[in-house]
Design a protein around this motif. Sequence first.
Motif, PDB file in Angstrom:
ATOM      1  N   ARG A 187      46.034 -69.327  14.743  1.00 34.71           N
ATOM      2  CA  ARG A 187      45.390 -69.219  16.068  1.00 34.71           C
ATOM      3  C   ARG A 187      46.490 -69.392  17.120  1.00 34.71           C
ATOM      4  N   ILE A 188      47.101 -68.260  17.467  1.00 36.67           N
ATOM      5  CA  ILE A 188      48.261 -68.271  18.370  1.00 36.67           C
ATOM      6  C   ILE A 188      47.894 -67.545  19.659  1.00 36.67           C
ATOM      7  N   ALA A 189      48.062 -68.205  20.776  1.00 34.11           N
ATOM      8  CA  ALA A 189      47.749 -67.612  22.081  1.00 34.11           C
ATOM      9  C   ALA A 189      49.025 -67.100  22.751  1.00 34.11           C
ATOM     10  N   TYR A 190      48.835 -66.159  23.652  1.00 29.42           N
ATOM     11  CA  TYR A 190      49.936 -65.618  24.449  1.00 29.42           C
ATOM     12  C   TYR A 190      49.584 -65.787  25.916  1.00 29.42           C
ATOM     13  N   ILE A 191      50.431 -66.480  26.670  1.00 32.50           N
ATOM     14  CA  ILE A 191      50.252 -66.602  28.120  1.00 32.50           C
ATOM     15  C   ILE A 191      51.366 -65.785  28.775  1.00 32.50           C
ATOM     16  N   GLY A 192      50.984 -64.674  29.398  1.00 35.13           N
ATOM     17  CA  GLY A 192      51.962 -63.752  29.969  1.00 35.13           C
ATOM     18  C   GLY A 192      52.287 -64.051  31.413  1.00 35.13           C
ATOM     19  N   GLY A 193      53.216 -63.251  31.941  1.00 35.57           N
ATOM     20  CA  GLY A 193      53.587 -63.340  33.349  1.00 35.57           C
ATOM     21  C   GLY A 193      52.943 -62.210  34.123  1.00 35.57           C
ATOM     22  N   ILE A 194      53.744 -61.506  34.915  1.00 28.75           N
ATOM     23  CA  ILE A 194      53.226 -60.368  35.676  1.00 28.75           C
ATOM     24  C   ILE A 194      52.798 -59.281  34.690  1.00 28.75           C
ATOM     25  N   GLU A 195      51.549 -58.925  34.722  1.00 26.24           N
ATOM     26  CA  GLU A 195      50.978 -58.088  33.668  1.00 26.24           C
ATOM     27  C   GLU A 195      51.666 -56.744  33.548  1.00 26.24           C
ATOM     28  N   ARG A 196      51.999 -56.117  34.687  1.00 25.73           N
ATOM     29  CA  ARG A 196      52.581 -54.773  34.654  1.00 25.73           C
ATOM     30  C   ARG A 196      54.069 -54.781  34.336  1.00 25.73           C
ATOM     31  N   ALA A 197      54.702 -55.953  34.357  1.00 32.96           N
ATOM     32  CA  ALA A 197      56.153 -56.031  34.163  1.00 32.96           C
ATOM     33  C   ALA A 197      56.533 -55.479  32.797  1.00 32.96           C
ATOM     34  N   GLU A 198      57.584 -54.671  32.778  1.00 32.34           N
ATOM     35  CA  GLU A 198      58.031 -54.041  31.539  1.00 32.34           C
ATOM     36  C   GLU A 198      58.364 -55.082  30.480  1.00 32.34           C
ATOM     37  N   CYS A 199      59.062 -56.158  30.885  1.00 33.09           N
ATOM     38  CA  CYS A 199      59.446 -57.185  29.907  1.00 33.09           C
ATOM     39  C   CYS A 199      58.220 -57.918  29.368  1.00 33.09           C
ATOM     40  N   ASN A 200      57.215 -58.145  30.214  1.00 37.16           N
ATOM     41  CA  ASN A 200      55.999 -58.815  29.767  1.00 37.16           C
ATOM     42  C   ASN A 200      55.255 -57.962  28.744  1.00 37.16           C
ATOM     43  N   GLN A 201      55.157 -56.673  29.017  1.00 37.58           N
ATOM     44  CA  GLN A 201      54.472 -55.776  28.090  1.00 37.58           C
ATOM     45  C   GLN A 201      55.192 -55.725  26.743  1.00 37.58           C
ATOM     46  N   ALA A 202      56.523 -55.704  26.782  1.00 40.42           N
ATOM     47  CA  ALA A 202      57.293 -55.650  25.536  1.00 40.42           C
ATOM     48  C   ALA A 202      57.099 -56.931  24.723  1.00 40.42           C
ATOM     49  N   ARG A 203      57.101 -58.090  25.372  1.00 43.69           N
ATOM     50  CA  ARG A 203      56.918 -59.357  24.663  1.00 43.69           C
ATOM     51  C   ARG A 203      55.508 -59.447  24.082  1.00 43.69           C
ATOM     52  N   LEU A 204      54.522 -58.984  24.840  1.00 47.31           N
ATOM     53  CA  LEU A 204      53.141 -58.986  24.356  1.00 47.31           C
ATOM     54  C   LEU A 204      52.995 -58.084  23.139  1.00 47.31           C
ATOM     55  N   HIS A 205      53.592 -56.904  23.181  1.00 41.52           N
ATOM     56  CA  HIS A 205      53.490 -55.977  22.056  1.00 41.52           C
ATOM     57  C   HIS A 205      54.231 -56.517  20.834  1.00 41.52           C
ATOM     58  N   GLY A 206      55.316 -57.249  21.056  1.00 46.56           N
ATOM     59  CA  GLY A 206      55.993 -57.890  19.941  1.00 46.56           C
ATOM     60  C   GLY A 206      55.121 -58.949  19.291  1.00 46.56           C
ATOM     61  N   TYR A 207      54.421 -59.706  20.125  1.00 48.83           N
ATOM     62  CA  TYR A 207      53.459 -60.720  19.654  1.00 48.83           C
ATOM     63  C   TYR A 207      52.370 -60.062  18.802  1.00 48.83           C
ATOM     64  N   MET A 208      51.819 -58.961  19.299  1.00 47.93           N
ATOM     65  CA  MET A 208      50.757 -58.268  18.566  1.00 47.93           C
ATOM     66  C   MET A 208      51.271 -57.693  17.249  1.00 47.93           C
ATOM     67  N   ALA A 209      52.497 -57.160  17.279  1.00 53.67           N
ATOM     68  CA  ALA A 209      53.064 -56.572  16.066  1.00 53.67           C
ATOM     69  C   ALA A 209      53.263 -57.631  14.984  1.00 53.67           C
TER      70      ALA A 209
END
Length: 344
Positions: A187-209
Motif C-alpha cells: 500500500r504505497i501512496a504517491y504525493i506529487g507536485g505540480i501536476e502538469r510538470a514534466e518531471c512530476n509526470q515522469a516520476r508518477l509513471h515510474g511509480y506506476m510502472a
Amino acid sequence: MNARVEKTTLAAVALQVGVSTPTVSKVVNGREDVAPETRARVLAALEQAGYQSPLQRRSATKAGTVVEVVVDVLTAAYTVEVLNGILQFAAGADVEILVSATGPATSRQSNPERRAQRIIDEGRAGMIVVTSAFSEAQLHAFRRRQVPVVVIDPLNPPPADVVSVGATNWAGGKAATEHLLELGHRRIAYIGGIERAECNQARLHGYMAALAAHGVPVDPRYVISGGRFRRDSGTAGLKALLKLDQRPTAIFAASDSIALGVLSEAARQGIRIPEDMSLIGFDGTTQGEESVPALTSVAQPLEEMGRAALRALLRQARGEVLDSRRVELATQVIVRDSTAPPAA
C-alpha cells in the motif's frame, strides 16, 4: 559585419560548398534539419571565411561574459544546490552570473519580445531557466534573436531545439517505488507536485510502472496531486491519506520538500516514521539529509545539472553545435532512516 556583407558571406559559402544559401543559414542558426556531413562542410567553410554569428560578434565586444539565471524561488533547497553548481562552473570559466527570482506566474506574463531584446541590449551571453514555466512564445523570441537558452527541469516540455537538462525522473520514480516494494510494502501512496510538470509526470509513471511490474494495482486514492513542490503539499497530502479507511504503509513524495511536509505533519499526528509509515523523497538535498529521521531519497546530481546547463549555454554562445539538446543525468536511491519494512 553589416547585413549586406553577412548576406554576401553566406552566399559565397553556399556557392563554395555547393548548397543553397538557406541551408547555410540553417547551420548558422543551429537548426537540426541539416545532414551532419553537410553541416560539417558548411561549418568548415564558415570558419575559413572568418564568419561570426551575431551572438559571437556581440560577445566579442563585451569585456566579460554574463549569464542570466532565472529561478522560481531562491529559498528552495533544490534551487540553491543547482545554483551552487552553476556558480562553481562560472568561477572556473570567468563568467559572471546574474540571478533573478521571478516566480512562474511572472515568467508567463512577461513580454517575450521585450525580455529577449533586453538580454541582447544588456550584453548577456544567454539565459538559464530553472524549473520555471517558460512559454513557447518566450522561447521562440529568444531563438529568433539567436540568444541561447537552457532550461533545467522545465515544467512544460520545451521545443525540440531548446537545450534542456534534467535527471532520469522516470527511472528515479521507479527505483523509489521498487525500494519500498522490496521492503515489503504494497500500500504505497504517491504525493506529487505540480501536476502538469514534466518531471512530476515522469516520476508518477515510474511509480506506476514499478507497481505494475510487481503485480500491485494502482489505487487512485493513493495518488495525491500536491499542486506544488513545497512542504504544504506534503502536509495536505498526508492529511488526505489519513482519512482513508485503509491507510498506506509507505509514501513516495515527489520532492524532498514535499517529504519534509509529510514528516512534520506525521509528527503532529503522532505517526512514527518509519515504524508506522515509511517515507521516501526525491532530490537528495541537504535538508533531507539533516532531517529527523534522515530522509531516504532519490538523489539528483543537482550541482552537476547546474554545471551541465552552463557548459551547454557557453558552447552555444561560442557557436558550437551540440551533440544532443536533451541532457539526462542519472539518479540514485540514498537509503537513510525514513524507510523500513511495514509493521507486522
